[in-house]
Design a protein around this motif. Structure first.
Motif, PDB file in Angstrom:
ATOM      1  N   GLN A  33      -1.444 -55.505  14.990  1.00 55.00           N
ATOM      2  CA  GLN A  33      -1.783 -56.673  15.529  1.00 55.00           C
ATOM      3  C   GLN A  33      -2.811 -57.200  14.612  1.00 55.00           C
ATOM      4  OE1 GLN A  33      -2.903 -54.007  18.011  1.00 55.00           O
ATOM      5  NE2 GLN A  33      -1.263 -54.209  19.556  1.00 55.00           N
ATOM      6  N   TRP A  34      -2.505 -58.560  14.143  1.00 55.23           N
ATOM      7  CA  TRP A  34      -3.377 -59.045  13.088  1.00 55.23           C
ATOM      8  C   TRP A  34      -4.582 -59.535  13.533  1.00 55.23           C
ATOM      9  CZ3 TRP A  34      -5.267 -63.882  13.528  1.00 55.23           C
ATOM     10  CH2 TRP A  34      -4.790 -64.724  14.522  1.00 55.23           C
ATOM     11  N   GLN A  49      -4.478 -68.561  13.302  1.00 54.99           N
ATOM     12  CA  GLN A  49      -4.055 -69.017  14.413  1.00 54.99           C
ATOM     13  C   GLN A  49      -3.237 -70.312  14.464  1.00 54.99           C
ATOM     14  OE1 GLN A  49      -3.326 -66.945  17.560  1.00 54.99           O
ATOM     15  NE2 GLN A  49      -1.794 -68.432  17.570  1.00 54.99           N
ATOM     16  N   LEU A  52      -0.175 -70.016  12.518  1.00 50.84           N
ATOM     17  CA  LEU A  52       0.837 -69.495  13.558  1.00 50.84           C
ATOM     18  C   LEU A  52       1.297 -70.594  14.676  1.00 50.84           C
ATOM     19  CD1 LEU A  52      -0.685 -66.025  14.003  1.00 50.84           C
ATOM     20  CD2 LEU A  52       1.801 -66.471  12.749  1.00 50.84           C
ATOM     21  N   LYS A 147       4.260 -65.019   9.827  1.00 50.79           N
ATOM     22  CA  LYS A 147       3.631 -63.961  10.392  1.00 50.79           C
ATOM     23  C   LYS A 147       3.151 -62.712   9.367  1.00 50.79           C
ATOM     24  CE  LYS A 147       5.839 -64.682  14.956  1.00 50.79           C
ATOM     25  NZ  LYS A 147       6.533 -64.188  15.805  1.00 50.79           N
ATOM     26  N   GLU A 148       4.070 -62.482   8.627  1.00 49.87           N
ATOM     27  CA  GLU A 148       3.870 -61.664   7.527  1.00 49.87           C
ATOM     28  C   GLU A 148       2.637 -61.837   6.696  1.00 49.87           C
ATOM     29  OE1 GLU A 148       6.026 -59.593   3.512  1.00 49.87           O
ATOM     30  OE2 GLU A 148       7.027 -61.313   4.470  1.00 49.87           O
ATOM     31  N   VAL A 150       0.249 -63.817   7.482  1.00 49.24           N
ATOM     32  CA  VAL A 150      -1.149 -63.601   8.235  1.00 49.24           C
ATOM     33  C   VAL A 150      -1.509 -62.271   8.330  1.00 49.24           C
ATOM     34  CG1 VAL A 150      -1.993 -64.140  10.745  1.00 49.24           C
ATOM     35  CG2 VAL A 150      -0.742 -65.755   9.625  1.00 49.24           C
ATOM     36  N   ALA A 151      -0.563 -61.410   8.602  1.00 55.67           N
ATOM     37  CA  ALA A 151      -0.870 -59.892   8.864  1.00 55.67           C
ATOM     38  C   ALA A 151      -1.278 -59.257   7.508  1.00 55.67           C
ATOM     39  CB  ALA A 151       0.231 -59.315   9.321  1.00 55.67           C
TER      40      ALA A 151
END
Length: 159
Positions: A33-34, A49, A52, A147-148, A150-151
């Protein structure tokens, strides 16, 4: 080592670590969970966010063209800028590396806002660009890989 000694001798450290750090220590892998990496950084959480949300509103069924990707206009790549509060720490760049860095900096036309923000940070620290993945300098952030990004960016910021 300190944490290992603390566990071995049953002596609490008195330090509360973020959930993401504890997850990595216990499981030996990054937290899935980022958000766990942004517990103490509300601005970073809001910014990630927003990225995303932009990607979620993008048509990924194949009918939209790459030119319509809402993240392409941001010119994001898989890198982050880090500042060191100790400008005198670290090796001096060699002459070829310094010339290459200067040429690269001149070749990259930055927006005025980005340049101003960078100038403020440079006044008190040394700034360097760090790749989040191998070849991150040339890997563009898109709606399909945000998503990658951001994480990795959130993890790098905390750790």
């Amino acid at each position: 080592r300190l944490m290992g000694l603390s566990v071995r001798h049953a002596v609490p450290l008195g330090v509360q670590l973020p959930e993401a750090v504890m997850y990595e220590l216990i499981n030996g892998s990054p937290c899935p969970q980022w958000e766990a990496y942004t517990v103490h950084d509300d601005e970073l959480r809001r910014n990630m966010q927003t990225l995303l949300d932009m990607a979620a509103n993008y048509n990924l069924d194949g009918s939209a063209s790459a030119a319509e990707d809402p993240l392409s206009c941001l010119d994001l790549v898989f890198t982050v800028y880090e500042a060191s509060p100790f400008p005198d720490v670290g090796p001096e760049p060699t002459a070829p590396a310094a010339a290459e860095a200067k040429a690269k900096a001149e070749a990259e036309a930055e927006t005025e806002a980005k340049a101003e923000a960078k100038a403020k940070v440079k006044a008190t620290a040394v700034v360097r660009e760090v790749a989040l993945v191998e070849g991150g300098e040339s890997k563009e952030v898109t709606a399909s890989n945000v998503k990658e990004y951001v994480a990795l960016a959130c993890r790098r910021r905390l750790l």
